[in-house]
Motif scaffolding. Structure first.
Motif, PDB file in Angstrom:
ATOM      1  N   UNK A  70      -9.865  -7.770  75.000  1.00  0.00           N
ATOM      2  CA  UNK A  70     -11.208  -8.353  75.448  1.00  0.00           C
ATOM      3  C   UNK A  70     -12.337  -7.953  74.805  1.00  0.00           C
ATOM      4  N   UNK A  71     -12.472  -6.681  74.526  1.00  0.00           N
ATOM      5  CA  UNK A  71     -13.687  -6.167  73.549  1.00  0.00           C
ATOM      6  C   UNK A  71     -13.679  -6.667  72.137  1.00  0.00           C
ATOM      7  N   UNK A  72     -12.317  -6.881  71.576  1.00  0.00           N
ATOM      8  CA  UNK A  72     -12.191  -7.384  70.344  1.00  0.00           C
ATOM      9  C   UNK A  72     -12.551  -8.785  70.102  1.00  0.00           C
ATOM     10  N   UNK A  73     -12.012  -9.710  71.160  1.00  0.00           N
ATOM     11  CA  UNK A  73     -11.994 -10.912  71.369  1.00  0.00           C
ATOM     12  C   UNK A  73     -13.678 -11.286  71.562  1.00  0.00           C
ATOM     13  N   UNK A  74     -14.549 -10.501  72.282  1.00  0.00           N
ATOM     14  CA  UNK A  74     -15.866 -10.551  72.285  1.00  0.00           C
ATOM     15  C   UNK A  74     -16.486 -10.816  71.162  1.00  0.00           C
ATOM     16  N   UNK A  75     -15.970  -9.737  69.968  1.00  0.00           N
ATOM     17  CA  UNK A  75     -16.565  -9.794  68.753  1.00  0.00           C
ATOM     18  C   UNK A  75     -16.265 -10.983  67.818  1.00  0.00           C
ATOM     19  N   UNK A  76     -14.930 -11.316  67.816  1.00  0.00           N
ATOM     20  CA  UNK A  76     -14.428 -12.355  67.363  1.00  0.00           C
ATOM     21  C   UNK A  76     -15.075 -13.691  67.745  1.00  0.00           C
ATOM     22  N   UNK A  77     -15.475 -13.814  68.719  1.00  0.00           N
ATOM     23  CA  UNK A  77     -16.183 -15.141  69.424  1.00  0.00           C
ATOM     24  C   UNK A  77     -17.554 -15.297  68.751  1.00  0.00           C
ATOM     25  N   UNK A  78     -18.145 -14.253  68.049  1.00  0.00           N
ATOM     26  CA  UNK A  78     -19.369 -14.353  67.663  1.00  0.00           C
ATOM     27  C   UNK A  78     -19.122 -15.096  66.240  1.00  0.00           C
ATOM     28  N   UNK A  79     -18.005 -15.349  65.430  1.00  0.00           N
ATOM     29  CA  UNK A  79     -17.816 -15.919  64.381  1.00  0.00           C
ATOM     30  C   UNK A  79     -16.969 -17.055  64.350  1.00  0.00           C
ATOM     31  N   UNK A  80     -16.263 -17.285  65.413  1.00  0.00           N
ATOM     32  CA  UNK A  80     -14.998 -18.295  65.776  1.00  0.00           C
ATOM     33  C   UNK A  80     -15.325 -19.158  66.879  1.00  0.00           C
ATOM     34  N   UNK A  81     -15.300 -20.196  66.951  1.00  0.00           N
ATOM     35  CA  UNK A  81     -15.516 -20.987  68.099  1.00  0.00           C
ATOM     36  C   UNK A  81     -14.234 -21.501  68.621  1.00  0.00           C
ATOM     37  N   UNK A  82     -13.075 -22.093  67.957  1.00  0.00           N
ATOM     38  CA  UNK A  82     -11.813 -22.325  68.841  1.00  0.00           C
ATOM     39  C   UNK A  82     -11.203 -21.217  69.457  1.00  0.00           C
ATOM     40  N   UNK A  83     -11.019 -21.339  70.660  1.00  0.00           N
ATOM     41  CA  UNK A  83     -10.179 -20.406  71.650  1.00  0.00           C
ATOM     42  C   UNK A  83      -9.000 -19.876  71.114  1.00  0.00           C
ATOM     43  N   UNK A  84      -8.197 -20.748  70.621  1.00  0.00           N
ATOM     44  CA  UNK A  84      -6.913 -20.529  70.023  1.00  0.00           C
ATOM     45  C   UNK A  84      -6.829 -19.320  69.008  1.00  0.00           C
ATOM     46  N   UNK A  85      -8.007 -19.955  68.004  1.00  0.00           N
ATOM     47  CA  UNK A  85      -8.214 -18.791  66.891  1.00  0.00           C
ATOM     48  C   UNK A  85      -8.798 -17.669  67.272  1.00  0.00           C
ATOM     49  N   UNK A  86      -9.375 -17.833  68.225  1.00  0.00           N
ATOM     50  CA  UNK A  86     -10.116 -16.611  68.871  1.00  0.00           C
ATOM     51  C   UNK A  86      -9.202 -15.478  69.121  1.00  0.00           C
ATOM     52  N   UNK A  87      -8.124 -15.988  70.084  1.00  0.00           N
ATOM     53  CA  UNK A  87      -7.191 -15.155  70.676  1.00  0.00           C
ATOM     54  C   UNK A  87      -5.996 -14.641  69.366  1.00  0.00           C
ATOM     55  N   UNK A  88      -5.901 -15.614  68.328  1.00  0.00           N
ATOM     56  CA  UNK A  88      -4.895 -15.223  67.311  1.00  0.00           C
ATOM     57  C   UNK A  88      -5.483 -14.363  66.439  1.00  0.00           C
ATOM     58  N   UNK A  89      -6.701 -14.373  66.216  1.00  0.00           N
ATOM     59  CA  UNK A  89      -7.268 -13.515  65.365  1.00  0.00           C
ATOM     60  C   UNK A  89      -7.591 -11.979  65.843  1.00  0.00           C
ATOM     61  N   UNK A  90      -7.887 -12.133  67.100  1.00  0.00           N
ATOM     62  CA  UNK A  90      -8.028 -10.908  68.126  1.00  0.00           C
ATOM     63  C   UNK A  90      -6.623 -10.038  67.914  1.00  0.00           C
ATOM     64  N   UNK A  91      -5.655 -11.020  68.052  1.00  0.00           N
ATOM     65  CA  UNK A  91      -4.211 -10.156  68.064  1.00  0.00           C
ATOM     66  C   UNK A  91      -4.049  -9.244  66.668  1.00  0.00           C
ATOM     67  N   UNK A  92      -4.264 -10.569  65.660  1.00  0.00           N
ATOM     68  CA  UNK A  92      -4.096  -9.741  64.279  1.00  0.00           C
ATOM     69  C   UNK A  92      -5.203  -8.715  63.868  1.00  0.00           C
TER      70      UNK A  92
END
Length: 230
Positions: free
Chosen positions: A13-35
Motif C-alpha cells: 500500500x505504501x509503495x502503491x501510494x508512491x507509484x500513484x503519483x506518477x501512474x494513473x492507470x490502476x492496473x499499471x499501478x498495481x503491476x509496477x508496485x509488485x515489480x
C-alpha cells in the motif's frame, strides 16, 4: 490473516501510494508496485545472493577433488566425510552457505501466495491488467506467465553455474536435475495461482538472471586482468 501478511500488504500500500503519483492507470499501478517491491526485496537480498553464488561456484570447482576423495574412501564413510569437510575448510567453502537464500526466498514466495490471494479476494486486483501478457492480475491459468516463470528460473540457474559447464561434475548434474524439477513445480504454481504471484516470481528470476550476468562479466574481467599480469 497473519501478521506477516498484514505487514506485506501495508508495504504494498505504501509503495502503491508512491507509484500513484506518477501512474494513473490502476492496473499499471498495481503491476509496477509488485515489480518495485520485488526489486527492492532482491536488492536487500543481494549480499546473501552474491555469497550463495560464490559458494556454489567454489563447491562446483572442487567437485573433481571431491570425486577423488569419494573414490578413495568409498568404504569408509566417516573418513570420507572428514576429508571432504577438510577440503571445503581449506578452500574457504561453507557447505551450508548456499542454503540461506533458499531459506529466505521460498518462504517469502509462500507468503506472497497468501498476500496476493488476499488482495484478489478483497477485489483490489480484480479486473486490473498489467501489460498485454497479464489482462487480469487476479486471474489464474496464465500460460504465458507460467512459461516465463520456468524459462527465467532455468536461465538464472544456468547463468549462475555457467563457469562450471563442461566439467565432469556428477553433483552439479544432480543439482541441475533438481533445478528442472523445481522450475516445473514453480511453473505449475504460477499457472494455478493468480497472475500477481507469477509477476512477482518472474520479476525476481529476471533480477537474479541479470545479477548472474553481471557477476560473470566481473569474474571474466578479473580473470583477463590476472592473465595479462602474468
Amino acid at each position: 490473516m497473519s501478521q506477516l501478511n498484514q505487514l506485506f500488504i501495508w508495504i504494498f500500500e505504501q509503495l502503491k501510494s508512491v507509484v500513484e503519483l506518477f501512474v494513473a492507470d490502476p492496473g499499471n499501478q498495481w503491476g509496477l508496485t509488485i515489480v518495485l517491491f520485488t526489486i527492492l526485496f532482491n536488492i536487500l537480498m543481494l549480499p546473501i545472493n552474491l555469497s550463495q553464488m560464490k559458494t556454489m561456484r567454489k563447491q562446483q570447482a572442487l567437485q573433481p577433488e571431491v570425486a577423488k576423495i569419494q573414490a578413495k574412501y568409498k568404504n569408509d564413510p566417516q573418513k570420507l566425510q572428514e576429508m571432504q569437510m577438510k577440503l571445503y575448510k581449506e578452500n574457504g567453502v561453507n557447505m551450508f552457505g548456499g542454503c540461506l537464500p533458499l531459506l529466505i526466498t521460498y518462504p517469502i514466495f509462500i507468503a506472497m501466495f497468501s498476500v496476493f490471494r488476499q488482495l484478489a479476494a478483497d477485489g483490489r486486483l480484480t479486473g486490473f491488467g498489467f501489460t498485454p501478457i497479464i489482462p487480469d492480475l487476479s486471474a489464474n491459468h496464465n500460460i504465458i506467465l507460467s512459461a516465463l516463470s520456468v524459462g527465467t528460473m532455468l536461465l538464472s540457474t544456468y547463468v549462475s553455474t555457467l563457469k562450471t559447464k563442461g566439467q565432469n561434475n556428477p553433483a552439479a548434474a544432480s543439482a541441475n536435475k533438481m533445478q528442472y524439477m523445481m522450475a516445473a513445480l514453480f511453473g505449475w504454481i504460477t499457472y494455478t495461482s493468480n497472475s500477481a504471484l507469477g509477476l512477482y516470481w518472474v520479476t525476481g528470476n529476471t533480477f537474479r538472471l541479470i545479477q548472474g550476468l553481471i557477476l560473470n562479466a566481473v569474474d571474466k574481467k578479473k580473470s583477463e586482468t590476472v592473465v595479462k599480469e602474468k
